[in-house]
Write an enzyme that holds these catalytic residues in place. Sequence first.
Site, PDB file in Angstrom:
ATOM      1  N   GLY A 131       0.941  -1.263  -0.157  1.00  0.00           N
ATOM      2  CA  GLY A 131      -0.064  -0.136   0.029  1.00  0.00           C
ATOM      3  C   GLY A 131       0.747   1.139  -0.023  1.00  0.00           C
ATOM      4  CB  THR A 158     -11.607   3.906  -6.739  1.00  0.00           C
ATOM      5  OG1 THR A 158     -11.132   4.067  -5.368  1.00  0.00           O
ATOM      6  CG2 THR A 158     -12.952   4.749  -7.046  1.00  0.00           C
ATOM      7  N   GLY A 240      -3.281  13.611  -8.507  1.00  0.00           N
ATOM      8  CA  GLY A 240      -4.257  12.941  -7.770  1.00  0.00           C
ATOM      9  C   GLY A 240      -4.545  13.641  -6.363  1.00  0.00           C
ATOM     10  NE  ARG A 241      -0.028  11.026  -2.959  1.00  0.00           N
ATOM     11  CZ  ARG A 241       1.431  10.632  -3.056  1.00  0.00           C
ATOM     12  NH1 ARG A 241       2.295  11.239  -3.279  1.00  0.00           N
ATOM     13  NH2 ARG A 241       1.393   9.258  -2.826  1.00  0.00           N
ATOM     14  N   GLY A 338     -26.632  15.501  19.650  1.00  0.00           N
ATOM     15  CA  GLY A 338     -27.142  14.414  19.401  1.00  0.00           C
ATOM     16  C   GLY A 338     -27.589  14.193  17.996  1.00  0.00           C
ATOM     17  CD  GLU A 361      -5.482   9.717  -5.701  1.00  0.00           C
ATOM     18  OE1 GLU A 361      -4.581  10.408  -5.864  1.00  0.00           O
ATOM     19  OE2 GLU A 361      -6.548   9.602  -6.259  1.00  0.00           O
ATOM     20  CB  SER A 364      -1.656  11.991   7.106  1.00  0.00           C
ATOM     21  OG  SER A 364      -3.003  12.339   6.974  1.00  0.00           O
TER      22      SER A 364
HETATM   23  N1  CAA Z   1       7.282  12.275  -9.826  1.00  0.00           N
HETATM   24  C1  CAA Z   1       7.831  11.469 -10.760  1.00  0.00           C
HETATM   25  N2  CAA Z   1       8.816  10.279 -10.458  1.00  0.00           N
HETATM   26  C2  CAA Z   1       9.011  10.308  -9.201  1.00  0.00           C
HETATM   27  C3  CAA Z   1       8.083  10.840  -8.384  1.00  0.00           C
HETATM   28  C4  CAA Z   1       7.491  12.062  -8.733  1.00  0.00           C
HETATM   29  N3  CAA Z   1       6.487  12.689  -7.810  1.00  0.00           N
HETATM   30  N4  CAA Z   1       8.553  10.389  -7.117  1.00  0.00           N
HETATM   31  C5  CAA Z   1       9.352   9.324  -7.107  1.00  0.00           C
HETATM   32  N5  CAA Z   1       9.556   9.320  -8.441  1.00  0.00           N
HETATM   33  C6  CAA Z   1      10.463   8.154  -8.921  1.00  0.00           C
HETATM   34  C7  CAA Z   1      11.874   8.260  -8.517  1.00  0.00           C
HETATM   35  O1  CAA Z   1      12.657   9.369  -9.148  1.00  0.00           O
HETATM   36  C8  CAA Z   1      12.363   6.868  -8.939  1.00  0.00           C
HETATM   37  O2  CAA Z   1      12.769   7.058 -10.244  1.00  0.00           O
HETATM   38  P1  CAA Z   1      13.890   6.152 -10.795  1.00  0.00           P
HETATM   39  O3  CAA Z   1      13.852   4.494 -10.207  1.00  0.00           O
HETATM   40  O4  CAA Z   1      13.873   6.156 -12.445  1.00  0.00           O
HETATM   41  O5  CAA Z   1      15.339   6.523 -10.329  1.00  0.00           O
HETATM   42  C9  CAA Z   1      11.096   6.096  -8.574  1.00  0.00           C
HETATM   43  O6  CAA Z   1       9.878   6.873  -8.777  1.00  0.00           O
HETATM   44  C10 CAA Z   1      11.230   5.580  -7.437  1.00  0.00           C
HETATM   45  O7  CAA Z   1      11.089   6.619  -6.426  1.00  0.00           O
HETATM   46  P2  CAA Z   1      11.385   6.284  -4.814  1.00  0.00           P
HETATM   47  O8  CAA Z   1      12.594   5.806  -4.691  1.00  0.00           O
HETATM   48  O9  CAA Z   1      11.335   7.660  -4.238  1.00  0.00           O
HETATM   49  O10 CAA Z   1      10.341   5.397  -4.353  1.00  0.00           O
HETATM   50  P3  CAA Z   1      10.107   4.845  -2.832  1.00  0.00           P
HETATM   51  O11 CAA Z   1       9.930   3.251  -3.156  1.00  0.00           O
HETATM   52  O12 CAA Z   1      11.092   5.353  -1.865  1.00  0.00           O
HETATM   53  O13 CAA Z   1       8.482   5.208  -2.634  1.00  0.00           O
HETATM   54  C11 CAA Z   1       6.723   6.942  -1.755  1.00  0.00           C
HETATM   55  C12 CAA Z   1       8.024   6.533  -2.521  1.00  0.00           C
HETATM   56  C13 CAA Z   1       6.450   8.343  -1.924  1.00  0.00           C
HETATM   57  C14 CAA Z   1       6.741   6.255  -0.468  1.00  0.00           C
HETATM   58  C15 CAA Z   1       5.624   6.007  -2.786  1.00  0.00           C
HETATM   59  O14 CAA Z   1       5.971   4.497  -2.675  1.00  0.00           O
HETATM   60  C16 CAA Z   1       4.395   6.270  -2.527  1.00  0.00           C
HETATM   61  O15 CAA Z   1       3.948   7.403  -2.945  1.00  0.00           O
HETATM   62  N6  CAA Z   1       3.795   5.382  -1.573  1.00  0.00           N
HETATM   63  C17 CAA Z   1       2.151   5.618  -1.386  1.00  0.00           C
HETATM   64  C18 CAA Z   1       1.124   4.942  -2.576  1.00  0.00           C
HETATM   65  C19 CAA Z   1      -0.095   5.672  -2.665  1.00  0.00           C
HETATM   66  O16 CAA Z   1      -0.175   6.819  -2.855  1.00  0.00           O
HETATM   67  N7  CAA Z   1      -0.924   4.775  -2.986  1.00  0.00           N
HETATM   68  C20 CAA Z   1      -2.276   5.524  -3.601  1.00  0.00           C
HETATM   69  C21 CAA Z   1      -3.025   4.363  -4.225  1.00  0.00           C
HETATM   70  S1  CAA Z   1      -4.175   5.071  -5.373  1.00  0.00           S
HETATM   71  C22 CAA Z   1      -5.430   5.389  -4.662  1.00  0.00           C
HETATM   72  O17 CAA Z   1      -5.377   5.486  -3.493  1.00  0.00           O
HETATM   73  C23 CAA Z   1      -6.547   5.644  -5.474  1.00  0.00           C
HETATM   74  C24 CAA Z   1      -8.048   5.675  -4.992  1.00  0.00           C
HETATM   75  O18 CAA Z   1      -8.685   4.823  -4.966  1.00  0.00           O
HETATM   76  C25 CAA Z   1      -8.584   7.196  -4.309  1.00  0.00           C
END
Ligand code: CAA
Length: 386
Positions: A131, A158, A240-241, A338, A361, A364
Amino acid sequence: MDFELAAEQREIQAVAREFAAAEIEPHAAEWDRAHGFPRALLGQLGALGLLGVCVPEEHGGAGADFLSYILVLEELSRADAGVGVTVAVHTSACTLPLLAFGTEAQRARFVPPLARGDAIGCFALTEPGSGSDAGALVTSAEPVDGGWHVRGSKQWITNASLGGTVLLFARTDPSTRSARGVSAFVVDTAQVEITRTEEKLGLNSSATNDIAIDAVVEGDRMLGELHHGFRIAMATLDGGRIGIAAQAVGIAQAAYDVARAYALERETFGHRIADYQAIQHKLANMAMEIDAARLLTLRAAWLKDQGRPHTEAGAKAKLFASEMARRQTAEAIQVLGGYGYTKEFPVERYYRDAKVTEIYEGTSEIQRLVIARSILGRNELVATPS
Ligand code: CAA
């Protein structure tokens, strides 16, 4: 600096507000209980252009900017946050990445049906074991004749049961375990199986499904570069955020509207409760925090429209707006006492709906991580996921 909306932005906002007040809000309590809205609603939203607000006209959309789309999400979510998330995921988590990262042929094929609302979009990143650590996903895609054999399960998707297009992430390099080696695919919902419909605390009118896939996906359905799909996922979530922030603002605004009207009417000890300072302070805090969250949200949307970096601004907007919405919907219940705890008033639904904005997405905690990496510089941090 100009805090006025442009005429076109105001017009789109008014279209969404009027439609939501007439066709959504009066039914929201019933759809919450029924766990769904009628399919015909999507047809109405599509006919108004609200399923492709910020998609260029040549791709079948209304051709407005991203900020207009954010205004629409606030209005829809104010009426029914379940409808809000349906449109949010459809648009910013599926249609917009197809526009941004698709080839001309992919855009021409997949975007117009989404922008018109003939197909509904989903975003399939999350899995039972991944997740927040989205890069740990294990759904695999192996090269086969004509494409990729994609196998795995995705969770909390979703819109999956509404039928349409899925932006799905799978591991194409089996030697990797992290965010590297993941690719993005455009899949039809006909290629996936709905394995579960989730029962949730709130957002009951929206569809949340688990899905399984075991299908050959043609090679021309890979979005972007091989093994570099995780960047698409992250860039998609950056936008999306901002949408989830707008959703949270809409929910909080709805709760404030009810609390304010109630306070001006309800009498205790011979006075309207709005005459008491305890209630005035609650309403003042609500109005201030909603304003602050909306400004953060609109700034992030404006940055995105300018083509400027918005990762940090979007994370700040989502973090503040979602925590604000949870806090202030609880305060709205408190103002109603209430009555607020019963289904006679909608504030208990707003409270249930608001909670998830702190989770999906990116929780926090993940937003704080994104902000911290941005302000400190990732390399300065030792305890960071690799
Ligand atoms: N834009 C573009 N590229 C990005 C980026 C951004 N904002 N952030 C990171 N990247 C790239 C990095 O440059 C890296 O690329 P390379 O491998 O080519 O160098 C790659 O992505 C990996 O980045 P990280 O090393 O930073 O990745 P991480 O494993 O440390 O994870 C994290 C980062 C921010 C924790 C991420 O895993 C994350 O956002 N987790 C939360 C997931 C999430 O939000 N899920 C939501 C599900 S969808 C949903 O909820 C929809 C719904 O139903 C409403």
